[in-house]
Design a protein around this motif. Sequence first.
Motif, PDB file in Angstrom:
ATOM      1  N   PRO A 215       0.824  -1.211   0.000  1.00 37.20           N
ATOM      2  CA  PRO A 215       0.000   0.000   0.000  1.00 37.20           C
ATOM      3  C   PRO A 215       0.857   1.260   0.000  1.00 37.20           C
ATOM      4  N   GLU A 216       0.211   2.389  -0.219  1.00 38.41           N
ATOM      5  CA  GLU A 216       0.901   3.673  -0.247  1.00 38.41           C
ATOM      6  C   GLU A 216       1.647   3.938   1.054  1.00 38.41           C
ATOM      7  N   ALA A 217       1.116   3.436   2.164  1.00 40.60           N
ATOM      8  CA  ALA A 217       1.769   3.655   3.459  1.00 40.60           C
ATOM      9  C   ALA A 217       3.189   3.097   3.471  1.00 40.60           C
ATOM     10  N   PHE A 218       3.422   2.006   2.751  1.00 40.84           N
ATOM     11  CA  PHE A 218       4.786   1.460   2.674  1.00 40.84           C
ATOM     12  C   PHE A 218       5.729   2.487   2.074  1.00 40.84           C
ATOM     13  N   TRP A 219       5.302   3.117   0.978  1.00 41.78           N
ATOM     14  CA  TRP A 219       6.161   4.097   0.308  1.00 41.78           C
ATOM     15  C   TRP A 219       6.331   5.347   1.147  1.00 41.78           C
ATOM     16  N   GLN A 220       5.355   5.676   1.970  1.00 42.53           N
ATOM     17  CA  GLN A 220       5.493   6.812   2.875  1.00 42.53           C
ATOM     18  C   GLN A 220       6.653   6.586   3.833  1.00 42.53           C
ATOM     19  N   GLY A 221       6.854   5.332   4.232  1.00 42.74           N
ATOM     20  CA  GLY A 221       7.985   5.013   5.092  1.00 42.74           C
ATOM     21  C   GLY A 221       9.283   4.837   4.321  1.00 42.74           C
ATOM     22  N   TYR A 222       9.188   4.182   3.176  1.00 46.21           N
ATOM     23  CA  TYR A 222      10.404   3.860   2.413  1.00 46.21           C
ATOM     24  C   TYR A 222      10.983   5.081   1.717  1.00 46.21           C
ATOM     25  N   GLY A 223      10.123   5.941   1.236  1.00 42.35           N
ATOM     26  CA  GLY A 223      10.585   7.070   0.450  1.00 42.35           C
ATOM     27  C   GLY A 223      10.522   6.755  -1.036  1.00 42.35           C
ATOM     28  N   THR A 224      11.103   7.617  -1.826  1.00 43.76           N
ATOM     29  CA  THR A 224      11.025   7.491  -3.276  1.00 43.76           C
ATOM     30  C   THR A 224      12.139   6.600  -3.796  1.00 43.76           C
ATOM     31  N   PRO A 225      11.823   5.531  -4.521  1.00 43.17           N
ATOM     32  CA  PRO A 225      12.880   4.703  -5.105  1.00 43.17           C
ATOM     33  C   PRO A 225      13.503   5.407  -6.306  1.00 43.17           C
ATOM     34  N   ALA A 226      14.531   4.806  -6.869  1.00 42.48           N
ATOM     35  CA  ALA A 226      15.146   5.368  -8.078  1.00 42.48           C
ATOM     36  C   ALA A 226      14.090   5.504  -9.166  1.00 42.48           C
ATOM     37  N   PRO A 227      14.098   6.597  -9.914  1.00 46.83           N
ATOM     38  CA  PRO A 227      13.029   6.819 -10.888  1.00 46.83           C
ATOM     39  C   PRO A 227      12.911   5.724 -11.937  1.00 46.83           C
ATOM     40  N   ASP A 228      13.995   5.023 -12.217  1.00 49.85           N
ATOM     41  CA  ASP A 228      13.959   3.983 -13.251  1.00 49.85           C
ATOM     42  C   ASP A 228      13.944   2.573 -12.673  1.00 49.85           C
ATOM     43  N   TRP A 229      13.531   2.432 -11.388  1.00 50.62           N
ATOM     44  CA  TRP A 229      13.630   1.122 -10.757  1.00 50.62           C
ATOM     45  C   TRP A 229      12.751   0.076 -11.433  1.00 50.62           C
ATOM     46  N   LYS A 230      11.622   0.501 -12.001  1.00 54.60           N
ATOM     47  CA  LYS A 230      10.725  -0.467 -12.632  1.00 54.60           C
ATOM     48  C   LYS A 230      11.337  -1.085 -13.886  1.00 54.60           C
ATOM     49  N   ILE A 231      12.315  -0.418 -14.480  1.00 49.00           N
ATOM     50  CA  ILE A 231      12.992  -0.980 -15.654  1.00 49.00           C
ATOM     51  C   ILE A 231      13.737  -2.259 -15.268  1.00 49.00           C
ATOM     52  N   ARG A 232      14.236  -2.298 -14.048  1.00 45.03           N
ATOM     53  CA  ARG A 232      15.009  -3.461 -13.576  1.00 45.03           C
ATOM     54  C   ARG A 232      14.148  -4.485 -12.845  1.00 45.03           C
ATOM     55  N   ARG A 233      12.894  -4.162 -12.602  1.00 46.79           N
ATOM     56  CA  ARG A 233      12.051  -5.013 -11.762  1.00 46.79           C
ATOM     57  C   ARG A 233      11.937  -6.439 -12.302  1.00 46.79           C
ATOM     58  N   ALA A 234      11.721  -6.601 -13.587  1.00 43.66           N
ATOM     59  CA  ALA A 234      11.560  -7.949 -14.152  1.00 43.66           C
ATOM     60  C   ALA A 234      12.841  -8.768 -14.036  1.00 43.66           C
ATOM     61  N   ILE A 235      14.002  -8.107 -14.095  1.00 44.10           N
ATOM     62  CA  ILE A 235      15.279  -8.824 -13.937  1.00 44.10           C
ATOM     63  C   ILE A 235      15.329  -9.471 -12.556  1.00 44.10           C
ATOM     64  N   TYR A 236      14.889  -8.722 -11.558  1.00 48.58           N
ATOM     65  CA  TYR A 236      14.930  -9.238 -10.194  1.00 48.58           C
ATOM     66  C   TYR A 236      13.774 -10.191  -9.899  1.00 48.58           C
ATOM     67  N   GLN A 237      12.648 -10.022 -10.552  1.00 46.98           N
ATOM     68  CA  GLN A 237      11.531 -10.956 -10.353  1.00 46.98           C
ATOM     69  C   GLN A 237      11.791 -12.297 -11.033  1.00 46.98           C
ATOM     70  N   LEU A 238      12.668 -12.315 -12.015  1.00 48.48           N
ATOM     71  CA  LEU A 238      12.960 -13.567 -12.713  1.00 48.48           C
ATOM     72  C   LEU A 238      13.510 -14.624 -11.761  1.00 48.48           C
ATOM     73  N   PHE A 239      14.330 -14.201 -10.806  1.00 47.96           N
ATOM     74  CA  PHE A 239      14.910 -15.183  -9.884  1.00 47.96           C
ATOM     75  C   PHE A 239      13.844 -15.909  -9.056  1.00 47.96           C
ATOM     76  N   PRO A 240      12.962 -15.207  -8.324  1.00 49.49           N
ATOM     77  CA  PRO A 240      11.933 -15.964  -7.593  1.00 49.49           C
ATOM     78  C   PRO A 240      10.986 -16.728  -8.511  1.00 49.49           C
TER      79      PRO A 240
END
Length: 261
Positions: A212-237
Amino acid sequence: MDLRARLSRFGIEARGITRLHGGDLSEVFRVETSDGTLVAKSGPRVGIEAGMLRTMAELGAPVPEVLHISATLMVIEDLPEAAPTVAGWQTLGAALRQMHDRNAGQNGWPEDYAFGPVPLDNRPTANWPEFWAERRILPFAEDFPNLAPRLERLARRLANLLPHHATGLLHGDLWSGNVHFSTKGAFFIDPACYHGHGEVDLAMLHLFGTPPEAFWQGYGTPAPDWKIRRAIYQLFPALVHLKLFGTGYHGLVERCLSEIR
């Protein structure tokens, strides 16, 4: 030796023992004592898990307290389940960011680990793309020969797709089932820690849902291009699930591969 006898070595007199749903590595039990309840985990790698929990705790992450540990038995505090809260998600987000911002000096972990029969080689490598290729992606080329050419091509590209240096502390298996809301607060459980790129945890949190949004309120803003790498990291699990549970996860693997640009 039965569990009661093993617990007695810690000075714990068990009045009742109930088996709980556990992970792939350990048997999990709730133990009733005259002073309340505890949780016991029995398995060959509980000592490694205890070290992971303590490392996370040193950085302020909310994790169950390790009360007793032997080579094959760990006793931790019991965390009675409760409904998720906004404050809990904020706490988890902030704690995870603090873990990810850690500079450990190198990737990997001092000990290898596993997801059930899937071994996790945690030996450090010279750089982060090499770790992700050699320790997380290429081991599956032997398991799935039909996927091997695509995995090998991806491995060769990782130096241009991932940061060269990444040494943050990762939970390592951060799906929704390992986020636990309790009457005592919100906690991370069942870690598979190593040092690397924090986006690994963010990708896992989005594999079977979204925080939820509350998670990001605590975590803060990730790198603007993090979603570009998301599938690379999801491939492992996705590959882990394919090996553990079979062809029902082939579509997830294909989705990840198709999203990598």
